[in-house]
Write a protein that holds these residues in place. Structure first.
Motif, PDB file in Angstrom:
ATOM      1  N   ASP A   1     -20.128   4.420   3.540  1.00 15.34           N
ATOM      2  CA  ASP A   1     -18.916   5.190   3.318  1.00 15.34           C
ATOM      3  C   ASP A   1     -17.907   4.880   4.422  1.00 15.34           C
ATOM      4  O   ASP A   1     -18.258   4.842   5.608  1.00 15.34           O
ATOM      5  N   VAL A   2     -16.661   4.661   4.022  1.00 15.41           N
ATOM      6  CA  VAL A   2     -15.581   4.367   4.960  1.00 15.41           C
ATOM      7  C   VAL A   2     -14.341   5.137   4.521  1.00 15.41           C
ATOM      8  O   VAL A   2     -14.083   5.290   3.324  1.00 15.41           O
ATOM      9  N   THR A   3     -13.568   5.635   5.499  1.00 14.12           N
ATOM     10  CA  THR A   3     -12.311   6.318   5.194  1.00 14.12           C
ATOM     11  C   THR A   3     -11.142   5.489   5.711  1.00 14.12           C
ATOM     12  O   THR A   3     -11.101   5.119   6.886  1.00 14.12           O
ATOM     13  N   LEU A   4     -10.200   5.195   4.826  1.00 14.70           N
ATOM     14  CA  LEU A   4      -8.988   4.467   5.181  1.00 14.70           C
ATOM     15  C   LEU A   4      -7.850   5.458   5.387  1.00 14.70           C
ATOM     16  O   LEU A   4      -7.651   6.361   4.569  1.00 14.70           O
ATOM     17  N   ASN A   5      -7.112   5.300   6.455  1.00 10.90           N
ATOM     18  CA  ASN A   5      -5.875   6.046   6.662  1.00 10.90           C
ATOM     19  C   ASN A   5      -4.739   5.177   6.149  1.00 10.90           C
ATOM     20  O   ASN A   5      -4.377   4.178   6.775  1.00 10.90           O
ATOM     21  N   ALA A   6      -4.201   5.551   4.992  1.00 12.88           N
ATOM     22  CA  ALA A   6      -3.256   4.693   4.286  1.00 12.88           C
ATOM     23  C   ALA A   6      -1.829   5.235   4.359  1.00 12.88           C
ATOM     24  O   ALA A   6      -1.609   6.442   4.496  1.00 12.88           O
ATOM     25  N   ARG A   7      -0.891   4.311   4.247  1.00 12.09           N
ATOM     26  CA  ARG A   7       0.535   4.660   4.259  1.00 12.09           C
ATOM     27  C   ARG A   7       1.242   3.874   3.159  1.00 12.09           C
ATOM     28  O   ARG A   7       1.075   2.668   3.034  1.00 12.09           O
ATOM     29  N   PHE A   8       2.023   4.570   2.370  1.00 14.25           N
ATOM     30  CA  PHE A   8       2.831   3.957   1.310  1.00 14.25           C
ATOM     31  C   PHE A   8       3.915   3.097   1.957  1.00 14.25           C
ATOM     32  O   PHE A   8       4.666   3.574   2.815  1.00 14.25           O
ATOM     33  N   VAL A   9       4.003   1.831   1.562  1.00 12.11           N
ATOM     34  CA  VAL A   9       5.011   0.927   2.124  1.00 12.11           C
ATOM     35  C   VAL A   9       6.229   0.827   1.228  1.00 12.11           C
ATOM     36  O   VAL A   9       7.368   0.932   1.678  1.00 12.11           O
ATOM     37  N   GLY A  10       6.003   0.620  -0.075  1.00 11.53           N
ATOM     38  CA  GLY A  10       7.152   0.508  -0.960  1.00 11.53           C
ATOM     39  C   GLY A  10       6.751   0.204  -2.384  1.00 11.53           C
ATOM     40  O   GLY A  10       5.611  -0.183  -2.672  1.00 11.53           O
ATOM     41  N   ALA A  11       7.703   0.395  -3.303  1.00 12.54           N
ATOM     42  CA  ALA A  11       7.480   0.120  -4.719  1.00 12.54           C
ATOM     43  C   ALA A  11       8.785  -0.313  -5.352  1.00 12.54           C
ATOM     44  O   ALA A  11       9.872  -0.074  -4.816  1.00 12.54           O
ATOM     45  N   GLY A  12       8.678  -0.953  -6.499  1.00  9.64           N
ATOM     46  CA  GLY A  12       9.853  -1.407  -7.226  1.00  9.64           C
ATOM     47  C   GLY A  12       9.532  -2.620  -8.066  1.00  9.64           C
ATOM     48  O   GLY A  12       8.377  -3.035  -8.177  1.00  9.64           O
ATOM     49  N   MET A  13      10.563  -3.207  -8.647  1.00  9.40           N
ATOM     50  CA  MET A  13      10.411  -4.404  -9.450  1.00  9.40           C
ATOM     51  C   MET A  13      10.533  -5.636  -8.565  1.00  9.40           C
ATOM     52  O   MET A  13      11.557  -5.848  -7.900  1.00  9.40           O
ATOM     53  N   ASN A  14       9.481  -6.452  -8.529  1.00  8.67           N
ATOM     54  CA  ASN A  14       9.542  -7.721  -7.815  1.00  8.67           C
ATOM     55  C   ASN A  14      10.463  -8.648  -8.599  1.00  8.67           C
ATOM     56  O   ASN A  14      10.134  -9.096  -9.692  1.00  8.67           O
ATOM     57  N   THR A  15      11.639  -8.932  -8.048  1.00  7.02           N
ATOM     58  CA  THR A  15      12.648  -9.696  -8.778  1.00  7.02           C
ATOM     59  C   THR A  15      12.257 -11.158  -8.975  1.00  7.02           C
ATOM     60  O   THR A  15      12.811 -11.834  -9.841  1.00  7.02           O
ATOM     61  N   MET A  16      11.311 -11.659  -8.182  1.00  2.71           N
ATOM     62  CA  MET A  16      10.863 -13.042  -8.355  1.00  2.71           C
ATOM     63  C   MET A  16       9.780 -13.142  -9.430  1.00  2.71           C
ATOM     64  O   MET A  16       9.802 -14.029 -10.276  1.00  2.71           O
TER      65      MET A  16
END
Length: 205
Positions: free
Chosen positions: A148-163
């Motif tokens: 068992d492992v716990t990750l401390n996560a942070r949202f970086v970003g979201a959206g439409m990848n234009t490429m």
């Protein structure tokens, strides 16, 4: 005449480059805005998902290695982020430390035994969300051993990848493990048992 043709070709190529540059977006398409997140099942973007591991060497330095992702998925509902499920597989056989002889040793039975266990996997089991951060608990399997492992996560970003023309979402995460828990204890305590993991992950659909 040849010089003239070369000059014309150079000007044409330069003009084309300027035109392409002029068409580039004026800002990055991803933003740390939860409203940009769309629900569904995403696939890992292997080119932009990796884990860096850091360990102490003989009390003198803290050294790094890098393992790329080879696959995985993320299923989420923006209205119920605590129900998200993620699986990421890392290509242990592609591990790199910038020291070729060390890389070769790490592939052997003393450490990862990559011929027998070429991948490591994280499978989430629970998610606790707080704003744009989360604690993600899951099962980490390395060398056939699961803990068992716990990750401390942070949202970086979201959206439409234009490429790529795909909805994309990304996170950073950190965790601490003991390598001896996974049968990787060769060299302890000369080489530290505690390992810090720094993960960056992108998913697209």
């Amino acid at each position: 005449m040849r010089a003239f043709v070369l000059a014309v070709s150079f000007v044409a190529a330069t003009s084309a480059g300027v035109a392409v540059y002029a068409q580039m977006p004026t800002e990055a398409p991803g933003k740390p805005d939860p409203a940009r997140v769309t629900g569904g099942t995403y696939a890992v973007d292997p080119g932009h998902t990796q884990v860096a591991f850091r360990y102490n060497h003989m009390g003198f330095s803290n050294n790094f290695g890098l393992i790329p992702a080879s696959g995985g998925s993320l299923t989420l509902d923006p209205k119920a982020p605590e129900k998200a499920q993620a699986t990421v597989t890392f290509a242990v056989a592609e591990l790199r430390t910038s020291v070729p002889k060390l890389d070769e040793h790490l592939m052997k039975a003393d450490f990862f035994d990559a011929g027998k266990y070429p991948t490591a996997t994280f499978q989430s089991t629970a998610v606790k969300v707080s704003g744009q951060t989360a604690q993600i608990t899951g099962k980490l399997t390395i060398k056939g051993i699961t803990k068992d492992v716990t990750l401390n996560a942070r949202f970086v970003g979201a959206g439409m990848n234009t490429m790529m023309k795909k909805d994309t979402i990304g996170f950073d995460a950190e965790a601490q493990i003991k390598r001896s828990d996974f049968g990787l204890g060769y060299g302890v305590p000369m080489v530290g048992d505690d390992v810090s993991l720094q993960i960056t992950a992108a998913f697209e659909k």
